[in-house]
Design a protein around this motif. Sequence first.
Motif, PDB file in Angstrom:
ATOM      1  N   THR A 193       0.828  -1.215   0.000  1.00 53.85           N
ATOM      2  CA  THR A 193       0.000   0.000   0.000  1.00 53.85           C
ATOM      3  C   THR A 193       0.855   1.255   0.000  1.00 53.85           C
ATOM      4  O   THR A 193       0.643   2.178  -0.800  1.00 53.85           O
ATOM      5  CB  THR A 193      -0.917   0.009   1.240  1.00 53.85           C
ATOM      6  OG1 THR A 193      -1.835  -1.062   1.149  1.00 53.85           O
ATOM      7  CG2 THR A 193      -1.670   1.323   1.358  1.00 53.85           C
TER       8      THR A 193
ATOM      9  N   GLY B 232      -5.849   1.003   0.561  1.00 55.10           N
ATOM     10  CA  GLY B 232      -4.858   0.001   0.964  1.00 55.10           C
ATOM     11  C   GLY B 232      -4.802  -0.193   2.465  1.00 55.10           C
ATOM     12  O   GLY B 232      -4.661  -1.324   2.955  1.00 55.10           O
ATOM     13  N   TYR B 233      -4.965   0.907   3.212  1.00 59.78           N
ATOM     14  CA  TYR B 233      -4.934   0.806   4.671  1.00 59.78           C
ATOM     15  C   TYR B 233      -6.131  -0.001   5.170  1.00 59.78           C
ATOM     16  O   TYR B 233      -6.011  -0.802   6.101  1.00 59.78           O
ATOM     17  CB  TYR B 233      -4.948   2.205   5.287  1.00 59.78           C
ATOM     18  CG  TYR B 233      -4.885   2.209   6.794  1.00 59.78           C
ATOM     19  CD1 TYR B 233      -3.691   1.951   7.453  1.00 59.78           C
ATOM     20  CD2 TYR B 233      -6.022   2.462   7.555  1.00 59.78           C
ATOM     21  CE1 TYR B 233      -3.622   1.945   8.831  1.00 59.78           C
ATOM     22  CE2 TYR B 233      -5.970   2.453   8.947  1.00 59.78           C
ATOM     23  CZ  TYR B 233      -4.769   2.201   9.580  1.00 59.78           C
ATOM     24  OH  TYR B 233      -4.709   2.191  10.955  1.00 59.78           O
TER      25      TYR B 233
ATOM     26  N   HIS C 270      -5.431  -3.577   4.480  1.00 65.55           N
ATOM     27  CA  HIS C 270      -4.406  -3.992   5.440  1.00 65.55           C
ATOM     28  C   HIS C 270      -5.026  -4.347   6.788  1.00 65.55           C
ATOM     29  O   HIS C 270      -4.697  -5.366   7.398  1.00 65.55           O
ATOM     30  CB  HIS C 270      -3.391  -2.852   5.587  1.00 65.55           C
ATOM     31  CG  HIS C 270      -2.621  -2.882   6.877  1.00 65.55           C
ATOM     32  ND1 HIS C 270      -1.645  -3.812   7.129  1.00 65.55           N
ATOM     33  CD2 HIS C 270      -2.687  -2.089   7.976  1.00 65.55           C
ATOM     34  CE1 HIS C 270      -1.143  -3.589   8.319  1.00 65.55           C
ATOM     35  NE2 HIS C 270      -1.761  -2.557   8.860  1.00 65.55           N
TER      36      HIS C 270
ATOM     37  N   SER D 106       1.266   3.952  -3.049  1.00 66.22           N
ATOM     38  CA  SER D 106       0.903   5.346  -2.769  1.00 66.22           C
ATOM     39  C   SER D 106       2.060   6.284  -3.084  1.00 66.22           C
ATOM     40  O   SER D 106       1.865   7.369  -3.639  1.00 66.22           O
ATOM     41  CB  SER D 106       0.490   5.495  -1.298  1.00 66.22           C
ATOM     42  OG  SER D 106      -0.616   4.696  -0.999  1.00 66.22           O
TER      43      SER D 106
END
Length: 369
Positions: free
Chosen positions: A149, A191-192, A195, A153
């Motif tokens: 991620t 993405g976080y 995750h 980014s």
Amino acid sequence: MPNDYKICNSCGEKVDVNANFCPSCKSQSFRTKAVIVRGSDEPVSLKHKLFYWNYDGEFVLSKSKLSAISIFLIFFISGLNTTIPAGYFTVSLIISAIIFLLGYLIHIIRGRPKDAVIHYNDYGLGTDIFHLFFFWQNKKTGEFVPSKTKIISFVIFIVFAILSLYRLSIYTLGSIVLFAVFFETPAFLIGYGIHKLTNPYPTNPKRIPPKEPKKMPKKEEPKAVKTTPKQPPEPEVIPKFVMYENKIEDLKAEYDAKEKVARDLIEKRFTPPQITYTRFISVVDKATEVFNSEYSSAINILHLASEESPRIDSEIESKIAVLNSIIDKIEDLTNELVLSMDTSKDEDAKNLIDDMENLISSVKDYDDS
């Protein structure tokens, strides 16, 4: 001053250096840590004051400090190309102060992180920033795992920063950063979220080796001259008894090795302070006491004997038989513990403990008579 402890690889908790298992998760896998606690008279470097939080002499990179300083520099540099640099300086200072205060408030609310997290920081400012930009940190063990991620980014940020510079003719640093961040933020948030939902930490993550303890300068003190008193020479064993001495020394080494195995198995089989654990360890302690007493007695007889004697031969043979019997009982106990390690049937091991107690009592009664 040194403060020795070790950290559990499973849960990240700090464990006493002499403990055999973690009180929190019962794991027996550890990594060692010898922390040198910073003395009160040692100054903290300017780098650590500007970019880190201080936890009793150990440091963790501060995201709020890093963000505040970065925002200030970006907006201040952008203002240098304008007609009102002083105004940009003031605005930069205000925005940075607000960011820092918000971060400081979060820092106070969250409290002190786990010792494992603190341990895996302060590798140097460059390395710590690299970890922040491209890695997730496991909050339990403190170890770092590469983050797809963050890498994606960062690539998006670079791409749109270049586009804003060459395609949109944006030349102000602050505008370039804001334009790139606008497109980077959604990718990072998605993405976080993934995750957090998928828990990216594997059971055995690729570990970054822990840093070496900080070495503090030592104050040299005058060394006192020590005189070692001369030890009297040990008496020589007469030739016939050399065979006995070698046999007894071999038995001593054999017992020490088997006794250590038995202790380790008892600690794994019975969790202290259970009554069963206490009884088993107590019997092994008594067996060791009796074995060492018989061993020392036999060696003393051999060293003090000035000539051969059938009575001495008989006494030494008797003590060797006692030493062998204790070793046999320890070995039998070890075998029973191994066989019952994964079951609840430990009656045979308890019967062996009774036999060992009887053997110890009989040896003591013989010595006292």
